[in-house]
Design an enzyme around this catalytic site. Structure first.
Site: not given
Ligand code: IPE
Ligand code: IPE
Ligand code: MG
Length: 247
Positions: A18-19, A31, A66-67, A191
């Protein structure tokens, strides 16, 4: 780098990567740039895991939730996954990595086929098993297992009384993996976001503020070192564990 006990490295590490978005924003980029750099972390962490003796690495790459992201980001991510398979498959073979995919299969047809081809090509590899959770959610996996069991009961291959934790676990898509001893989530969020709900029942959770594109071998070693400082009790008392867990 921190010292770790090579004889007590977790055999299975799962990571919620994440991040990426926040990392990109900090650089003033869009992004998708974060996701691109995130691929570099996947490469580094897979190599580091192999070096440290980790047998299974499971990465949450795209959740069913994520969809719901903006269409351009979803499309960019799918393209990135596709080009990453193309660019990395040679190294996966060279490094003896076995590639696996778990998820509900709701992927662009070409990407699904490419992933399946990657699984097929690498299935004889005996090094790290790298599992990508793509269009995956823990609730989906549990519901899917329940459906398979219901079908077996309908076909008369199983009775309702045969349903137990053990028989249920066998129907999970991730049943080819041992349960992860360690679950890592980067970026400071604490989480589970619908990841491996069944399999992490007794995993140690490790949260770090490091954003996924900045995560590498040093950070992985730190997570393992922290894991090794924990006492895993599985419901027992500390005294029982110190006695060797036998009574
Ligand atoms: C969780 O990350 C899914 C993946 C890392 C692929 P998200 O960034 O989508 O999670 P939430 O929505 O902040 O909980
Ligand atoms: C995790 O990074 C990758 C995926 C969920 C695909 P994010 O895209 O959730 O990055 P943040 O949480 O917005 O920084
Ligand atoms: Mg995220």
């Amino acid at each position: 780098m921190e010292e770790i006990d090579r004889s007590r490295v977790p055999q299975h590490i799962a990571i919620i990567m994440d991040g990426n978005g926040r990392w990109a924003k900090k650089q003033g980029s869009i992004r998708l740039v974060g996701h691109k750099f995130g691929v570099g972390s996947v490469r580094r962490v897979t190599e580091a895991a192999a070096k440290l003796g980790v047998r299974y690495l499971t990465l949450y790459a795209f959740s069913t939730e994520n969809w719901s992201r903006p269409a351009a980001e979803v499309e960019g991510l799918m393209k990135l996954l596709s080009s990453t398979i193309d660019s990395e498959i040679g190294d996966l073979m060279k490094n003896n990595v076995r590639l696996k995919m778990v998820g509900d299969g709701r992927l662009p047809e070409a990407l699904r086929r490419k992933m399946e081809k990657g699984e097929e090509m690498t299935k004889g590899n005996t090094g790290v098993t790298l599992t990508l959770a793509l269009s995956y959610s823990g609730r989906w996996e549990i519901a899917d297992a329940a459906r398979r069991i219901a079908e077996k009961v309908e076909r008369g291959e199983m009775k309702s009384g045969d349903v137990s934790v053990e028989t249920f676990a066998k129907e999970m898509q991730m049943s080819f993996l041992p349960e992860p001893e360690l679950l890592i989530r980067t970026s400071g969020e604490q989480r589970i976001s619908n990841f491996m709900l069944w399999e992490t029942a007794y995993s140690e959770f490790y949260f770090t503020d490091t954003l996924w594109p900045d995560f590498g071998e040093k950070e992985l070693v730190e997570a393992i070192a922290e894991y090794q400082r924990r006492e895993r009790r599985f419901g027992k008392t500390s005294e029982q564990i110190e006695d060797g867990g036998s009574n």
